[in-house]
Enzyme design. Structure first.
Site, mmCIF file in Angstrom:
data_model
loop_
_atom_site.group_PDB
_atom_site.id
_atom_site.type_symbol
_atom_site.label_atom_id
_atom_site.label_comp_id
_atom_site.label_asym_id
_atom_site.label_seq_id
_atom_site.Cartn_x
_atom_site.Cartn_y
_atom_site.Cartn_z
ATOM 1 N N ASP A 93 42.041 37.970 35.833
ATOM 2 C CA ASP A 93 43.426 37.787 35.416
ATOM 3 C C ASP A 93 43.828 36.391 35.885
ATOM 4 O O ASP A 93 43.145 35.765 36.712
ATOM 5 C CB ASP A 93 44.342 38.859 36.019
ATOM 6 C CG ASP A 93 45.676 38.940 35.267
ATOM 7 O OD1 ASP A 93 46.018 37.990 34.528
ATOM 8 O OD2 ASP A 93 46.385 39.947 35.425
HETATM 9 C C1 BGC Z 1 48.889 38.975 33.215
HETATM 10 C C2 BGC Z 1 47.858 39.193 32.131
HETATM 11 C C3 BGC Z 1 47.923 38.066 31.131
HETATM 12 C C4 BGC Z 1 47.721 36.755 31.857
HETATM 13 C C5 BGC Z 1 47.758 35.557 30.949
HETATM 14 C C6 BGC Z 1 48.825 37.590 33.821
HETATM 15 O O1 BGC Z 1 49.928 37.379 34.617
HETATM 16 O O2 BGC Z 1 48.707 39.935 34.233
HETATM 17 O O3 BGC Z 1 48.056 40.430 31.497
HETATM 18 O O4 BGC Z 1 46.965 38.251 30.146
HETATM 19 O O5 BGC Z 1 48.754 36.605 32.824
HETATM 20 O O6 BGC Z 1 49.040 35.363 30.466
#
Ligand code: BGC
Length: 763
Positions: free
Chosen positions: A232
Site C-alpha cells: 500500500d
Molecule cells: C490506500 C489504498 C490506495 C492507495 C493509493 C492508500 O492510502 O489505502 O487503498 O490504493 O492509497 O491511493
C-alpha cells in the site's frame, strides 16, 4: 513476454537498476528503462472508478483527477449477490483503463467488515468471506478481461482505520484462515489477479509488507498467485526485509533511500540476488502483459458507462421494509420528496477511492417533472439544521412522503472510523416528525455502512441504496416506481445498536495491539450463534414479488469429505411481477463439543423468475463447505458427523433443511500424554480402542471402580449421579489414576499412553 526473455532483460540490468524496479518511479508509475525498451506503466485507484490524476498527484483525493464513471461503491455492488454484476463493473473499469493507458487499477478492496464502524466499509464487500471472495473475483475477471491488471487489497487483516499504518492485528490462526484469508482465497484461486496490494498494518507482530508466511507461503505456495505483490502507499517498513519476504514493489516512489538500501543489501549479500531478480522478473512479467496488449486506439463510451452504473445500482439496492405495499410508487400519486440528498445525492465515499464523476444524476433530475411530485428541503447538510414544519406540512398534503437521508461525507472516509452507528440526529428527528404526520412514509438511505433506525416502526418503507454511484437517481427512480424489481440483499448484518456488535467495546479503542477477540464469530456468525436480535440480518432483502423454496433435496444422504454433495431446491415466483430470487445455502456443523458458528453461507445463486415461473437451482458443496481450520495439523479438517444443509432467505430465516452424514477421510493423530483427559482419548477411535482393551473390564463394571474407587458410592443420596460420575471420570487424566488405584504406577500409565500414541501413529 516469455519468461526466458524476461530473465535475459534482468540479466542485463545493473544492481541499481534492479533495485529501482522494486520501488515506484513516482506516485503512480512503475519504473521503466529506455535502454532495454522497458516501458514505465501506470497504476492508479480504484476500486469503483478510475482516479487518474495528472502530474505527480496525491493520494488523498484532494487533487483533481480525470472524469470517470463513478460506479456504486463495493458495499452496494456486493449486495447484488451477483458476480456477473461485479464483473460488469470490472469490464467498464478495464475499458476506461485501456483508454486512459493505466496498466493496473487498485481494487477490488476485499477486507472483511469486522465492525460497522470501519471508515472504509463502504469500499469493502462483506462480513462473509464467501461473498467477498466471489464478488471480488467477479470484478477482477472483468478488469483483467480487458487486459488490465486488477489489484485486490488490502492483504491482510486490515479492518480499521485507526492507526492503520502501525496497528498490530492480533488474530489466531483459525480465524485468519476461515475469515480473513478466506476473503481473498477464492478470488485469488478463481480469478488469478495480476497483482495484490498488502496492507499497512502488522499481523501478529510482523508488517504485512514483510510477512513471508502470508505473502509467499500462502499466496504463492498454496494459492498459486503468480503476479506481483505491491505495498500500500507508504506501507514499506524495511525495503530489504520486504523484498526478502516476497514483496516485489514498494509504492510509491521515487524513494531514493529505498533503492539505495535494496542495492546495498544485494551488493553485500544481506539480500539474496536471486530474490531481487525474482521480484524484478515478476514486475516485468505484468508490465509486458499489459504493454503488449495495450490498445493504443481505445476510447471509452461514457454514456454507456453511466448506463452500466445505473444497471449495477438497480441490481444492488436493498429493499428493507415495504409494509402495505407502500412501494412501488404509482404515477399520478401526490408524492413529496424530502431532503437535501434529493437534489444533491451522496453517491460515493471519501479518500483514495474518490472519483471525479463524468456526470451525476440525482432522483430529482428524473422525477422532478412528474405530475403530483413536490420537493421539501427538510434539512441542511452544512448547517445541520432542519426545516421541520415545512416538511411536515408538505408530507401531510401528499399521498406519500419519500425522505432521502444518509451519512454525510465526513462520516465515512478513508483514514477515520465512525464512533457510532447513528444518522445525524437532525435527520432522525425529521424522519420521526414526517412519519408521525404521514402514514405512508418511505426512507431512502445513502450510506456505506449500517445505521441505526430509531424510527423504523413509524415508517412503511425503507430502501437502502448504499453509495449508489453517479447514476444513483436513475436507478432509484427505476426501483421506487417498480420499473425494476429490487433484488439486492445485505452482505452484512444491520445490528440494532453498536453495543450488540461482536467487537464492542474494543473496536475503535485498541490501536496498538488490536485483538480479534471475537475470533471467527464475525457478523452473522456471531449474531446467529449467540442468538442476538438484529435490525436486519445478513442475506436479507425484499422484493415486490414473493418466492417459495420447495423440495430441497440432496443427491446423497452420506458421503466422505472427498466427495461432493449436490443440493437442489425449486424456487417459484409466487407473486404477480417478475423478480430475482437469491438462493442462500448454509451449512450447520455437526456437534463436536466445540463452538463453531451456528451456520455458514457456503453457496449462493441469484435467478430471474417471471410470475408463476419455477426453476430448480443446484449447487455443489465440497470439502470446504464442511471443513474448519485445524490448528494441530495446520490444514482444513472435516469433523465426522451429521451436518445440516439449510436454505434461507437470510442467515436468520431458514426455510428448508436436510441432514447429511459426512465422514472424514483423514484421521487426526493427536499426541496424548498422561495429563490428557480420559474423555479426549475416548473421543479418538483408536485411543478409545486401546484404552478399552486395558480398562474396559473396569469401565464396563462398576463406574466407580473405573475411577479407582471401591464400593457403590452412587447409592449414597449425596453422592454423584451416574452421569456426573462419568463426567468426572472423563475429565480425569491417566496420571490421576495412580492416586486412586493403589497398585497402579506412573510407569504403567506412561506405557499405556505410549501404546495409545503408537497405535494412533500406525493406524
Ligand atoms: C490506500 C489504498 C490506495 C492507495 C493509493 C492508500 O492510502 O489505502 O487503498 O490504493 O492509497 O491511493
Amino acid at each position: 513476454m516469455e519468461q526466458s526473455k524476461i530473465k535475459e532483460l534482468v540479466a542485463q540490468m545493473t544492481i541499481e537498476e534492479k533495485a529501482s524496479f522494486c520501488v515506484g518511479k513516482d506516485f503512480w508509475h512503475v519504473q521503466g528503462l529506455e535502454r532495454l525498451n522497458i516501458p514505465s506503466v501506470m497504476l492508479t485507484d480504484g476500486p469503483h472508478g478510475l482516479r487518474k490524476q495528472g502530474g505527480s498527484g496525491d493520494h488523498l483525493g484532494l487533487g483533481s483527477s480525470n472524469p470517470a464513471i463513478c460506479f456504486p461503491a463495493g458495499c452496494a455492488t456486493a449486495s447484488s449477490f451477483d458476480p456477473e454484476i461485479a464483473e460488469l463493473v470490472g469490464t467498464e473499469l478495464g475499458k476506461l483503463c485501456q483508454a486512459e493507458d493505466v496498466s493496473t487499477i487498485l481494487g477490488p478492496a476485499m477486507n472483511i467488515k469486522r465492525s460497522p464502524l470501519c471508515g472504509r466499509n463502504f469500499e469493502y464487500l462483506s462480513e462473509d468471506p464467501l461473498v467477498s471472495s466471489r464478488m471480488g473475483a467477479g470484478e477482477i475477471k472483468g478488469i483483467q478481461g480487458q487486459n488490465v491488471g486488477a489489484c485486490p487489497k488490502h492483504f491482510l487483516a486490515n479492518n480499521q482505520e485507526l492507526y492503520r499504518q502501525t496497528s498490530n492485528s492480533v488474530v489466531d490462526e483459525q480465524t485468519l484462515r476461515e475469515i480473513y484469508l478466506a476473503s481473498f482465497e477464492g478470488a485469488v484461486k478463481e480469478a488469478k489477479p495480476w497483482t495484490i496490494m498488502c496492507s499497512y498494518n502488522k499481523i501478529n507482530g510482523t508488517y504485512a509488507s514483510e510477512n513471508k508466511p502470508f505473502m509467499t507461503d500462502v499466496l504463492r505456495g498454496e494459492w498459486d498467485f503468480d503476479g506481483y505483490m505491491m505495498t500500500d502507499w507508504g506501507a514499506c517498513d524495511d525495503p530489504v526485509d520486504s523484498v526478502a519476504a516476497g514483496m516485489d514493489l514498494c509504492m510509491p516512489g521515487p524513494v531514493k533511500d529505498n533503492v539505495r538500501r535494496i542495492k546495498e543489501a544485494a551488493e553485500n549479500g544481506t539480500l539474496d540476488m536471486e530474490k531481487l531478480d525474482r521480484a524484478v522478473e515478476r514486475v516485468l512479467n505484468i508490465v509486458f502483459k499489459y504493454a503488449e496488449n495495450h490498445d493504443k486506439d481505445a476510447t471509452y463510451d461514457f454514456e454507456a458507462g453511466h448506463e452500466a452504473a445505473r444497471k449495477v445500482e438497480t441490481e444492488s439496492a436493498v429493499l428493507l421494509k415495504n409494509e402495505d405495499a407502500v412501494l412501488p410508487l404509482k404515477d399520478g400519486e401526490k408524492i413529496v420528496y424530502i431532503g437535501e440528498y434529493v437534489k444533491n445525492p451522496r453517491y460515493q465515499g471519501g479518500g483514495s477511492s474518490h472519483i471525479h464523476p463524468y456526470k451525476v444524476t440525482g432522483i430529482w433530475d428524473v422525477v422532478g417533472e412528474k405530475e403530483g411530485v413536490s420537493f421539501a428541503k427538510g434539512y441542511d447538510l452544512k448547517a445541520e439544521t432542519i426545516e421541520k414544519e415545512a416538511a411536515v406540512e408538505a408530507a401531510r398534503a401528499a399521498d406519500k412522503a419519500v425522505i432521502f437521508a444518509g451519512l454525510p461525507d465526513s462520516y465515512e472516509t478513508e483514514g477515520l472510523d465512525r464512533t457510532n452507528m447513528d444518522l445525524p440526529a437532525y435527520q432522525n428527528e425529521l424522519i420521526a416528525a414526517v412519519a408521525a404526520a404521514q402514514p405512508n412514509t418511505v426512507v431512502v438511505l445513502h450510506n456505506g455502512s449500517p445505521v441505526s433506525m430509531p424510527w423504523i416502526d413509524g415508517v412503511k418503507g425503507v430502501l437502502e441504496l448504499y453509495l449508489g454511484g453517479e447514476a444513483v437517481g436513475l436507478a432509484t427512480a427505476d426501483l421506487l416506481y417498480g420499473k425494476v424489481n429490487p433484488s439486492g440483499h445485505l452482505t452484512e448484518t444491520f445490528p440494532i445498536r453498536i453495543e450488540d456488535t461482536p467487537t464492542y467495546p474494543y473496536y475503535g479503542v485498541e490501536k496498538d495491539d488490536v485483538k480479534y477477540r471475537e475470533e471467527r464469530m464475525v457478523g452473522y456468525r456471531y449474531y446467529e450463534t449467540m442468538k442476538r436480535p438484529v435490525l436486519f440480518p445478513f442475506g436479507y432483502g425484499l422484493s415486490y414479488t414473493t418466492f417459495s423454496y420447495d423440495n430441497l433435496r440432496l443427491d446423497r444422504e452420506a458421503m466422505t469429505d472427498a466427495e461432493e454433495l449436490g443440493v437442489s431446491v425449486d424456487v417459484t415466483n409466487t407473486g404477480s411481477v417478475a423478480g430475482k430470487a437469491l438462493v442462500q445455502v448454509y451449512v450447520a456443523p455437526c456437534a463436536t463439543g466445540e463452538i463453531r458458528p451456528l451456520r455458514e453461507l457456503r453457496a449462493f445463486e441469484k435467478i430471474a423468475l417471471e410470475p408463476g415461473e419455477k426453476k430448480t437451482v443446484t449447487v455443489t458443496l465440497s470439502k470446504r463447505a464442511f471443513a474448519e481450520w485445524n490448528t494441530d495439523i495446520h490444514d482444513w479438517y472435516v469433523p465426522s458427523g451429521t451436518y445440516r444443509i439449510q436454505v434461507g432467505t437470510s442467515a436468520a430465516n431458514i426455510v428448508a433443511e436436510k441432514p447429511v452424514d459426512v465422514t472424514s477421510t483423514r484421521m487426526l493423530k493427536p499426541k496424548f500424554t498422561v495429563n490428557t483427559a480420559l474423555g479426549e482419548i475416548m473421543a479418538h477411535p483408536v485411543g478409545k480402542q486401546v484404552l478399552m482393551q486395558v480398562m474396559g473390564p473396569m469401565m464396563g463394571g462398576d463406574k466407580a471402580a473405573a475411577l479407582g474407587g471401591e464400593g457403590d458410592v452412587a447409592s449414597d443420596d449425596n453422592a454423584l449421579s451416574q452421569e456426573a460420575m462419568m463426567a468426572t471420570g472423563m475429565a480425569m487424566p491417566l496420571r490421576a489414576m495412580v492416586s486412586f488405584a493403589p497398585d497402579a504406577s506412573i510407569e504403567q500409565m506412561e506405557q499405556l499412553i505410549a501404546a495409545i500414541n503408537n497405535a494412533i501413529e500406525n493406524a
